[in-house]
Scaffold this active site. Structure first.
Site, PDB file in Angstrom:
ATOM      1  CG  HIS A 194      -2.065   0.971   1.114  1.00 38.43           C
ATOM      2  ND1 HIS A 194      -1.956   2.290   1.447  1.00 38.43           N
ATOM      3  CD2 HIS A 194      -3.339   0.792   0.662  1.00 38.43           C
ATOM      4  CE1 HIS A 194      -3.118   2.889   1.218  1.00 38.43           C
ATOM      5  NE2 HIS A 194      -3.974   2.002   0.734  1.00 38.43           N
ATOM      6  CD  GLU A 214      -8.673  -3.230  -3.742  1.00 41.61           C
ATOM      7  OE1 GLU A 214      -9.759  -3.829  -3.622  1.00 41.61           O
ATOM      8  OE2 GLU A 214      -8.560  -2.137  -4.300  1.00 41.61           O
TER       9      GLU A 214
HETATM   10  N1  ACO Z   1       3.905  -7.792  -4.846  1.00 44.43           N
HETATM   11  C1  ACO Z   1       5.216  -7.818  -5.162  1.00 44.43           C
HETATM   12  N2  ACO Z   1       6.031  -6.769  -5.063  1.00 44.43           N
HETATM   13  C2  ACO Z   1       5.495  -5.636  -4.621  1.00 44.43           C
HETATM   14  C3  ACO Z   1       4.137  -5.528  -4.253  1.00 44.43           C
HETATM   15  C4  ACO Z   1       3.336  -6.670  -4.378  1.00 44.43           C
HETATM   16  N3  ACO Z   1       2.055  -6.655  -4.050  1.00 44.43           N
HETATM   17  N4  ACO Z   1       3.882  -4.262  -3.851  1.00 44.43           N
HETATM   18  C5  ACO Z   1       5.041  -3.598  -3.972  1.00 44.43           C
HETATM   19  N5  ACO Z   1       6.019  -4.423  -4.437  1.00 44.43           N
HETATM   20  C6  ACO Z   1       7.396  -4.096  -4.689  1.00 44.43           C
HETATM   21  C7  ACO Z   1       7.512  -3.217  -5.919  1.00 44.43           C
HETATM   22  O1  ACO Z   1       7.713  -4.001  -7.073  1.00 44.43           O
HETATM   23  C8  ACO Z   1       8.697  -2.338  -5.597  1.00 44.43           C
HETATM   24  O2  ACO Z   1       9.860  -3.022  -5.928  1.00 44.43           O
HETATM   25  P1  ACO Z   1      11.110  -2.205  -6.567  1.00 44.43           P
HETATM   26  O3  ACO Z   1      11.514  -1.246  -5.473  1.00 44.43           O
HETATM   27  O4  ACO Z   1      12.100  -3.260  -6.870  1.00 44.43           O
HETATM   28  O5  ACO Z   1      10.564  -1.509  -7.769  1.00 44.43           O
HETATM   29  C9  ACO Z   1       8.645  -2.219  -4.077  1.00 44.43           C
HETATM   30  O6  ACO Z   1       7.861  -3.329  -3.594  1.00 44.43           O
HETATM   31  C10 ACO Z   1       7.965  -0.941  -3.657  1.00 44.43           C
HETATM   32  O7  ACO Z   1       6.756  -0.853  -4.391  1.00 44.43           O
HETATM   33  P2  ACO Z   1       6.038   0.480  -4.807  1.00 44.43           P
HETATM   34  O8  ACO Z   1       5.357   0.295  -6.096  1.00 44.43           O
HETATM   35  O9  ACO Z   1       6.950   1.650  -4.638  1.00 44.43           O
HETATM   36  O10 ACO Z   1       4.965   0.567  -3.710  1.00 44.43           O
HETATM   37  P3  ACO Z   1       3.840   1.569  -3.752  1.00 44.43           P
HETATM   38  O11 ACO Z   1       3.676   1.902  -2.333  1.00 44.43           O
HETATM   39  O12 ACO Z   1       4.014   2.654  -4.716  1.00 44.43           O
HETATM   40  O13 ACO Z   1       2.655   0.671  -4.363  1.00 44.43           O
HETATM   41  C11 ACO Z   1       0.750  -0.641  -4.550  1.00 44.43           C
HETATM   42  C12 ACO Z   1       1.544   0.335  -3.682  1.00 44.43           C
HETATM   43  C13 ACO Z   1       0.467  -0.035  -5.916  1.00 44.43           C
HETATM   44  C14 ACO Z   1      -0.562  -0.938  -3.846  1.00 44.43           C
HETATM   45  C15 ACO Z   1       1.572  -1.936  -4.714  1.00 44.43           C
HETATM   46  O14 ACO Z   1       1.896  -2.446  -3.448  1.00 44.43           O
HETATM   47  C16 ACO Z   1       0.859  -2.968  -5.561  1.00 44.43           C
HETATM   48  O15 ACO Z   1       0.930  -2.905  -6.785  1.00 44.43           O
HETATM   49  N6  ACO Z   1       0.168  -3.968  -4.912  1.00 44.43           N
HETATM   50  C17 ACO Z   1      -0.520  -5.004  -5.638  1.00 44.43           C
HETATM   51  C18 ACO Z   1      -1.847  -4.496  -6.216  1.00 44.43           C
HETATM   52  C19 ACO Z   1      -2.895  -4.237  -5.137  1.00 44.43           C
HETATM   53  O16 ACO Z   1      -3.066  -4.984  -4.187  1.00 44.43           O
HETATM   54  N7  ACO Z   1      -3.612  -3.132  -5.315  1.00 44.43           N
HETATM   55  C20 ACO Z   1      -4.637  -2.676  -4.359  1.00 44.43           C
HETATM   56  C21 ACO Z   1      -4.058  -1.643  -3.444  1.00 44.43           C
HETATM   57  S1  ACO Z   1      -5.195  -1.153  -2.182  1.00 44.43           S
HETATM   58  C22 ACO Z   1      -5.807   0.292  -2.695  1.00 44.43           C
HETATM   59  O17 ACO Z   1      -5.171   1.012  -3.396  1.00 44.43           O
HETATM   60  C23 ACO Z   1      -7.191   0.721  -2.285  1.00 44.43           C
END
Ligand code: ACO
Length: 392
Positions: A272, A334
């Site tokens: 998140h 989610e």
């Molecule tokens: N699975 C695997 N790796 C992940 C996940 C995940 N669910 N979430 C983050 N990471 C990794 C990213 O690839 C990134 O790696 P990197 O630094 O090598 O590029 C690192 O962790 C940091 O991720 P960010 O994208 O910077 O995290 P951010 O806080 O921007 O993203 C997000 C949050 C978009 C929710 C992300 O965690 C994600 O895509 N999750 C999966 C989709 C999901 O569950 N969406 C619903 C979110 S709830 C809501 O928004 C209401």
């Protein structure tokens, strides 16, 4: 700090940029407080863990719209006002029928119906609330239900105006034509309460921008629905369920999830932008799902799905800690939303419209708050194109 000092920044030739407006505080609010480090969410002054599983959705909306919980007569007036408006305008019914005929996305269909939701002449509200707010809140669930029924080749359920039906039960009744079980109604109320508001998210911001121009409430809700439909906001709860279903058996969780991570995929329902610990909404919805899936009416298949989801969650957290040490990727809202709404018997492509039913309560509250604040929202851009001395 005064509102003026937050918004009346002096003109400067090299303003500081804030892409995505991150870190900018727009206004004060009494709707919700999100603390991503502690993993806490306060809604209308109450911790989400307290209010969501115990209140009805009408109580929570009343709280957000007025700043206080309703007393008996206040709640009755509000519920009666909503019941009085539980019939769709003919134009909305036509739009939904047409949308189904053209295989439109449910959120597009919903926008068409909401555009005319406050057109009919309704009786004067007893609660004192804005007639347009009441009409939109009352009719949005009917639009979702009618859309689904048209898709199933059925007509909308008549006679959903019984005031003894609460918001959640009226929706489930309009969807199925049968009285829903108490367990399902409780589960849906808990879900709606949990997601009714969450700080200045994109759709809430959109609603506030629109009413700040003094445009109508209906315009603000339409804009907010558009913002919510995107996959980075409310458009992606289904994939979290798909992932659990794809895994199929607990013993496959590690193999499937590890393969996804190795392939560079993200695990749906984890991570998140704001929460660096378990999303408090996941906790509340996880508990609600447990109650629902342990209810006597739950099928053996449902019970197995819940046990599988728990195994998937614990394996996913372990693998994410290995994959991104220190990043603290935890379960988000989610994951259990998908499970809970599926357990209530709702199809996964209606998850976002049902999210919209909840957020509408929050959007309207924010619209009221924005109007009290009164300031037109008008950030600036930094022009970086050429300036030619003459044309052409
Ligand atoms: N699975 C695997 N790796 C992940 C996940 C995940 N669910 N979430 C983050 N990471 C990794 C990213 O690839 C990134 O790696 P990197 O630094 O090598 O590029 C690192 O962790 C940091 O991720 P960010 O994208 O910077 O995290 P951010 O806080 O921007 O993203 C997000 C949050 C978009 C929710 C992300 O965690 C994600 O895509 N999750 C999966 C989709 C999901 O569950 N969406 C619903 C979110 S709830 C809501 O928004 C209401």
């Amino acid at each position: 700090m005064s509102t003026a000092s937050l918004t009346d920044r002096p003109r400067t030739d090299s303003p500081q940029l804030h892409p995505g407006l991150e870190g900018i505080t727009l206004a004060t609010t009494r709707m919700s407080r999100v603390d991503g480090e502690k993993g806490s969410l306060v809604i209308g002054g109450y911790p989400v863990e307290e209010i969501a599983p115990n209140a009805t959705f009408e109580q929570v909306v009343y709280l957000l719209w007025t700043g206080r919980l309703p007393n008996g007569s206040g709640l009755d007036a509000f519920r009666n006002d909503l019941a009085d408006r539980r019939r769709l305008p003919e134009l909305a019914v036509q739009a939904l029928r047409e949308a189904v005929g053209r295989a439109a996305h449910p959120m597009d269909a919903l926008r068409m119906a909401v555009a005319v939701a406050d057109w009919p002449e309704d009786p004067a509200p007893r609660s004192g609330f804005d007639p347009s707010a009441l009409a939109i809140l009352a009719r949005l669930p009917l639009a979702v239900a009618a859309f689904e029924r048209f898709r199933q080749g059925q007509e909308p359920v008549e006679d959903v105006a019984d005031p003894s039906l609460g918001y959640a039960s009226a929706f489930l009744f309009a969807l199925t034509g049968a009285s829903p079980s108490e367990a399902r109604v409780r589960a849906l109320d808990t879900y709606l309460n949990t997601v009714v508001d969450h700080g200045l998210n994109a759709s809430t911001f959109t609603a506030r921008v629109i009413v700040s121009t003094r445009a109508s409430l209906s315009s603000a809700i339409l804009g907010a629905l558009g913002a919510l439909s995107g996959p980075l906001h409310g458009g992606a709860p289904g994939p979290a369920l798909d992932q659990v279903v794809e895994i199929g058996r607990p013993e496959r969780a590690e193999q499937v999830l590890r393969a996804k991570l190795q392939a560079g995929e993200r695990l749906m329902g984890f991570g998140h932008r704001v929460y660096k610990v378990r999303d408090p909404r996941a906790e509340v919805l996880g508990r609600a799902a447990r109650l629902l899936f342990q209810d006597g009416s739950a099928t053996e298949q449902d019970r197995r799905l819940f046990a599988l989801a728990q195994e998937v969650e614990s394996v996913a957290i372990r693998l994410l800690d290995e994959h991104k040490p220190g990043r603290r990727l935890r379960t988000n809202v989610e994951f259990y939303t998908a499970l809970l709404l599926h357990g209530i018997g709702l199809p996964s492509d209606l998850f976002t419209p049902i999210f919209a039913m909840a957020r509408t309560g929050g959007w309207i509250a924010h619209a009221r708050e924005q109007l009290e604040e009164g300031r037109l929202i008008r950030p600036r851009l930094l022009y970086q194109g050429p300036v030619h001395p003459s044309f052409p």
